[in-house]
Design an enzyme around this catalytic site. Sequence first.
Site, PDB file in Angstrom:
ATOM      1  N   LYS A   1       2.941  12.395  57.332  1.00 48.13           N
ATOM      2  CA  LYS A   1       4.152  12.079  58.094  1.00 48.13           C
ATOM      3  C   LYS A   1       3.853  11.091  59.209  1.00 48.13           C
ATOM      4  O   LYS A   1       4.311  11.218  60.327  1.00 48.13           O
ATOM      5  CB  LYS A   1       4.785  13.356  58.627  1.00 48.13           C
ATOM      6  CG  LYS A   1       5.289  14.231  57.509  1.00 48.13           C
ATOM      7  CD  LYS A   1       5.962  15.449  58.023  1.00 48.13           C
ATOM      8  CE  LYS A   1       6.407  16.301  56.859  1.00 48.13           C
ATOM      9  NZ  LYS A   1       6.783  17.618  57.276  1.00 48.13           N
TER      10      LYS A   1
ATOM     11  N   TYR B   1       2.742   6.682  59.644  1.00 43.76           N
ATOM     12  CA  TYR B   1       2.488   5.383  59.042  1.00 43.76           C
ATOM     13  C   TYR B   1       1.176   4.815  59.564  1.00 43.76           C
ATOM     14  O   TYR B   1       0.612   5.319  60.531  1.00 43.76           O
ATOM     15  CB  TYR B   1       3.634   4.416  59.357  1.00 43.76           C
ATOM     16  CG  TYR B   1       4.978   4.892  58.868  1.00 43.76           C
ATOM     17  CD1 TYR B   1       5.203   5.094  57.512  1.00 43.76           C
ATOM     18  CD2 TYR B   1       6.013   5.154  59.751  1.00 43.76           C
ATOM     19  CE1 TYR B   1       6.441   5.536  57.052  1.00 43.76           C
ATOM     20  CE2 TYR B   1       7.251   5.593  59.305  1.00 43.76           C
ATOM     21  CZ  TYR B   1       7.452   5.778  57.958  1.00 43.76           C
ATOM     22  OH  TYR B   1       8.669   6.213  57.507  1.00 43.76           O
TER      23      TYR B   1
ATOM     24  N   ILE C   1       4.457   7.571  64.072  1.00 38.27           N
ATOM     25  CA  ILE C   1       5.014   8.793  63.508  1.00 38.27           C
ATOM     26  C   ILE C   1       6.250   8.468  62.676  1.00 38.27           C
ATOM     27  O   ILE C   1       6.988   7.528  62.962  1.00 38.27           O
ATOM     28  CB  ILE C   1       5.309   9.855  64.587  1.00 38.27           C
ATOM     29  CG1 ILE C   1       6.415   9.418  65.537  1.00 38.27           C
ATOM     30  CG2 ILE C   1       4.054  10.202  65.356  1.00 38.27           C
ATOM     31  CD1 ILE C   1       6.831  10.504  66.510  1.00 38.27           C
ATOM     32  N   CYS C   2       6.456   9.260  61.640  1.00 40.58           N
ATOM     33  CA  CYS C   2       7.573   9.042  60.717  1.00 40.58           C
ATOM     34  C   CYS C   2       8.852   9.596  61.335  1.00 40.58           C
ATOM     35  O   CYS C   2       9.004  10.800  61.500  1.00 40.58           O
ATOM     36  CB  CYS C   2       7.279   9.724  59.387  1.00 40.58           C
ATOM     37  SG  CYS C   2       8.616   9.541  58.206  1.00 40.58           S
ATOM     38  N   LEU C   3       9.763   8.711  61.681  1.00 37.71           N
ATOM     39  CA  LEU C   3      11.052   9.112  62.253  1.00 37.71           C
ATOM     40  C   LEU C   3      12.222   8.685  61.368  1.00 37.71           C
ATOM     41  O   LEU C   3      13.369   8.905  61.714  1.00 37.71           O
ATOM     42  CB  LEU C   3      11.218   8.470  63.635  1.00 37.71           C
ATOM     43  CG  LEU C   3      10.214   8.880  64.702  1.00 37.71           C
ATOM     44  CD1 LEU C   3      10.402   8.040  65.953  1.00 37.71           C
ATOM     45  CD2 LEU C   3      10.356  10.344  65.029  1.00 37.71           C
TER      46      LEU C   3
END
Length: 119
Positions: A64, A66, A71-73
Site C-alpha cells: 500500500k 508507491y 503512501i497509497c491514497l
Amino acid sequence: MNKESDTDWFTIQPNADGTHWSGKCWYVHELIKYEFDFQFDIPATYPDTAPEIEIPELDGKTVKMYRGGKICLTIHFKPLWSKNSPHFGVAHALCLGLAPWLAAEVPFLVESGAIKAKV
C-alpha cells in the site's frame, strides 16, 4: 491544545516558500510508539490535487505504498479530496489521508516484523 494534553500525533514544518513540508508522525500500537519521518510537496495543481505524502523509511515494506515511500491514497482519500476541493488543505491530507493509513498499516507492519520500535 493537543500539545498541552500530549495527544498530538505529528509535527510539521514548511520550507521557506511553503512548497515542501516535512515532519514526524507517530502511531501507538499495543502501547508502543512508532515514529516516522514524512514529507510532501505542494503540487502545482493544488488545491485541485492533494499532496502525495511520503514516508521514505517504509518504502518497499508494504504493497500500500508507491515507489519512493508515497503512501497509497488513491482509492479512499483522493475521491474525498476531489469532492471537497478547494475547501480541504494540508491538515485534511494528514488527518484524512495519513492517519487512516497509519492505523491500517502500522499494526500489519509490526506483526509481519517489517518494522520494530525505536528504543
